[in-house]
Design an enzyme around this catalytic site. Structure first.
Site, PDB file in Angstrom:
ATOM      1  N   CYS A 169       0.806  -1.222   0.000  1.00 31.66           N
ATOM      2  CA  CYS A 169       0.000   0.000   0.000  1.00 31.66           C
ATOM      3  C   CYS A 169       0.840   1.274   0.000  1.00 31.66           C
ATOM      4  CB  CYS A 169      -0.959  -0.037   1.171  1.00 31.66           C
ATOM      5  SG  CYS A 169      -1.947  -1.546   1.124  1.00 31.66           S
ATOM      6  N   HIS A 310      -2.487   8.101   5.898  1.00 28.19           N
ATOM      7  CA  HIS A 310      -2.707   6.745   5.405  1.00 28.19           C
ATOM      8  C   HIS A 310      -4.124   6.331   5.810  1.00 28.19           C
ATOM      9  CE1 HIS A 310      -1.784   2.895   3.800  1.00 28.19           C
ATOM     10  NE2 HIS A 310      -2.001   2.280   4.941  1.00 28.19           N
ATOM     11  N   GLU A 320      -1.163   6.215  13.766  1.00 29.31           N
ATOM     12  CA  GLU A 320      -0.550   7.177  12.830  1.00 29.31           C
ATOM     13  C   GLU A 320      -0.699   8.590  13.382  1.00 29.31           C
ATOM     14  OE1 GLU A 320      -2.500   7.463   9.024  1.00 29.31           O
ATOM     15  OE2 GLU A 320      -0.990   8.810   8.177  1.00 29.31           O
ATOM     16  N   LYS A 341      -9.561   8.043   2.033  1.00 29.60           N
ATOM     17  CA  LYS A 341     -10.022   6.652   1.905  1.00 29.60           C
ATOM     18  C   LYS A 341     -11.450   6.513   2.412  1.00 29.60           C
ATOM     19  CE  LYS A 341      -5.497   4.371   2.080  1.00 29.60           C
ATOM     20  NZ  LYS A 341      -4.542   5.440   2.444  1.00 29.60           N
ATOM     21  N   HIS A 346      -9.743   2.001  -0.070  1.00 23.83           N
ATOM     22  CA  HIS A 346      -8.292   1.848  -0.062  1.00 23.83           C
ATOM     23  C   HIS A 346      -7.868   1.268  -1.416  1.00 23.83           C
ATOM     24  CE1 HIS A 346      -4.292   1.227   0.998  1.00 23.83           C
ATOM     25  NE2 HIS A 346      -4.390   0.497   2.091  1.00 23.83           N
ATOM     26  N   PHE A 406       1.851  -3.396   4.064  1.00 20.12           N
ATOM     27  CA  PHE A 406       2.173  -4.705   4.645  1.00 20.12           C
ATOM     28  C   PHE A 406       3.662  -4.978   4.435  1.00 20.12           C
ATOM     29  CE2 PHE A 406      -2.183  -7.142   4.398  1.00 20.12           C
ATOM     30  CZ  PHE A 406      -2.689  -6.322   5.386  1.00 20.12           C
TER      31      PHE A 406
END
Lengths: 419, 78
Positions: A169, A310, A320, A341, A346, A406
């Site tokens: 991502c 994010h 975050e 998002k 996403h 990830f």
């Protein structure tokens, strides 16, 4: 040092098949989410996604505009989205008719997080049910992640660096950052940079649902399912699409009288070295990535007016935010931070590039896009301006875009208005 | 025009995205219709599927025009 500016934009998203339609819908607080229509999802735990709409929809995507019929048949949708977004960016930058010398100095860095998963799924079934002799001869090169860069370079004759990032991502942000460095390091004068994804298919939805990453409890309320920072958030909603920018060396852009949207001034990268899917509770990787971008930009947190987080609508949102708070300190009072998002889901490997474009449009229009569905901010959100529900007009001098993937891979981009 | 010819031309139009009137019987897949070698592999697979024939690799290599395909199919279909 060679400076890098943005001179063209292209978007394919669940809220539009071009930049201006998508942005208008983002600022109108529309949601791109709905029940999954691409396949029968009735046996899936998650039955909601942000799909790119079909051509007959009000803001649907018509692949025939920029992608040959033959190529559409041979490649996965993420490549089709990527080719179209790249074409939009080239047209926006006025680079449709590059001469040979320019083409030799123009390249591509368009990646994807996963690549052609729907085609891998369907051809695996062909292999299992009908044998190896029925597998498509276009199977491999129709699924490979670097084949957006490959196809775009062939279509437009771009003979400079041909690169494709794969960092889950973070792909879109890394793609832009890496491409900016290629221009700065004199490998190219022009780079098409960005990311694309299209993995709304049975195994894609099932895989992320089994990893407990998707929100599976809002199947009856799709538009409310992506809710970053909200107390009731419970996982992300998958989106699809592509974002591609034209990056160009500043003097090159000036010399041809190009429209300059923004300058890429900071790019930071880091690794968590913690866990394959879970974020480090201290979010130290995110902190170091943002810090590095600021250092490269020669800026302090007080220079940043907007952060496109994010913020996937998982527990990591507030982590975050904690890292931003630790870095920004008193500058938290000035900065606005939102997660788009909430509106488009996403886009995985496309997310960082699409969100970078939203940051650029925030700079252009001096307005910050909203976080939808933020009805009850979770603990830890106190005092942060998360731009709930509706956009806000405000001064936007510089923007920070975060992407985390990830594997514990982080990227942060900083852009500002070019003088 | 034979039934085989009609069905072959339809497959060629669909796979290569070319105008139907360009798919004449003497048209070469590569020189006239913009196909590459992998497109021909895919076309041959589609012919096998449509007509229930098997076209081995050495026979497929000799198919370079639309009429080559029609002729092979007519001679070998069950």
């Amino acid at each position: 040092m060679r400076r890098v500016v943005v001179t063209g934009l292209g978007l394919v998203t669940p809220l539009g098949a071009d930049v201006e339609t998508t942005w208008k819908n983002i600022l109108a607080s529309k949601s791109g989410a709905g029940p999954i229509t691409k396949f029968d999802a009735s046996d899936q735990k998650c039955q909601v996604a942000c799909e790119v709409k079909p051509a007959d929809h009000e803001y649907g995507f018509d692949a025939n505009k920029r992608v040959d019929h033959k190529i559409q048949r041979q490649v996965d949708p993420f490549i089709v989205f990527g080719i179209d977004a790249a074409g939009q960016a080239i047209e926006d930058a006025g680079l449709e008719d590059m001469d040979e010398a320019t083409k030799l100095r123009a390249g591509c860095s368009i990646g994807s997080g996963i690549g052609g998963l729907p085609g891998i799924e369907s051809e695996s079934l062909v292999l299992a049910n009908r044998g190896p002799g029925r597998v498509s001869p276009h199977f491999v090169h129709g699924r490979l992640i670097n084949l957006i860069s490959g196809q775009v370079s062939i279509k437009y004759g771009l003979k400079g660096p041909n690169h494709a990032v794969v960092t889950a991502c973070s792909t879109g942000a890394h793609s832009i950052g890496d491409a900016a460095r290629m221009i700065r390091d004199d490998d190219a004068d022009i780079m098409l940079a960005g990311g694309a994804e299209s993995t709304i298919c049975p195994i894609g939805i099932a895989g992320f649902a089994q990893a407990r990453a998707l929100n599976c409890s809002y199947n009856d309320r799709p538009e409310q399912a992506s809710r970053p920072y909200d107390k009731d958030r419970d996982g992300f909603i998958m989106g699809e699409g592509a974002g591609v920018v034209v990056l160009e060396e500043y003097e090159h852009a000036k010399a041809r009288g190009a429209k300059i949207y923004a300058e890429v001034v900071g790019y930071g990268l880091s690794g968590d070295a913690y866990h394959v899917t879970a974020p480090d509770p201290e979010m130290d990787g995110a902190f170091r990535s943002m810090s590095a971008a600021l250092r490269k930009a020669g800026m302090t947190p007080a220079d940043i007016d907007y952060i496109n987080a994010h913020g996937t609508s998982t527990m990591a949102d507030t982590l975050e935010l904690g890292a931003v708070r630790r870095l920004f300190g008193e500058a938290m009072e000035n900065v606005s931070m939102s997660s788009t998002k909430s509106a488009i889901g996403h886009l995985l490997g496309g997310a960082g590039a699409v969100e970078a474009i939203f940051c650029i449009l925030a700079l252009r229009d001096q307005i910050v896009p909203p976080t939808l569905n933020l009805d009850n901010p979770d603990e830890g959100c106190e005092g942060a301006d998360l731009v709930p529900h509706t956009p806000r007009k405000r001064e936007v001098r510089a923007v920070l875009n975060n992407s985390f993937g990830f594997g514990g891979t982080n990227a942060s981009l900083i852009m500002r208005k070019a003088d | 025009m034979s039934d085989t010819a009609d069905r072959v031309k339809k497959i060629v139009v669909e796979h290569l995205g070319v105008e139907a009137d360009k798919v004449t019987e003497d048209a070469s897949f590569i020189d006239d219709l913009g196909a590459d070698s992998l497109d021909i592999v895919e076309l041959v697979m589609a012919f096998e599927e449509e007509f229930g024939v098997e076209i081995p690799d050495d026979a497929a290599e000799k198919i370079s025009t639309v009429s080559d395909a029609i002729k092979y199919i007519d001679e070998n279909k069950g």
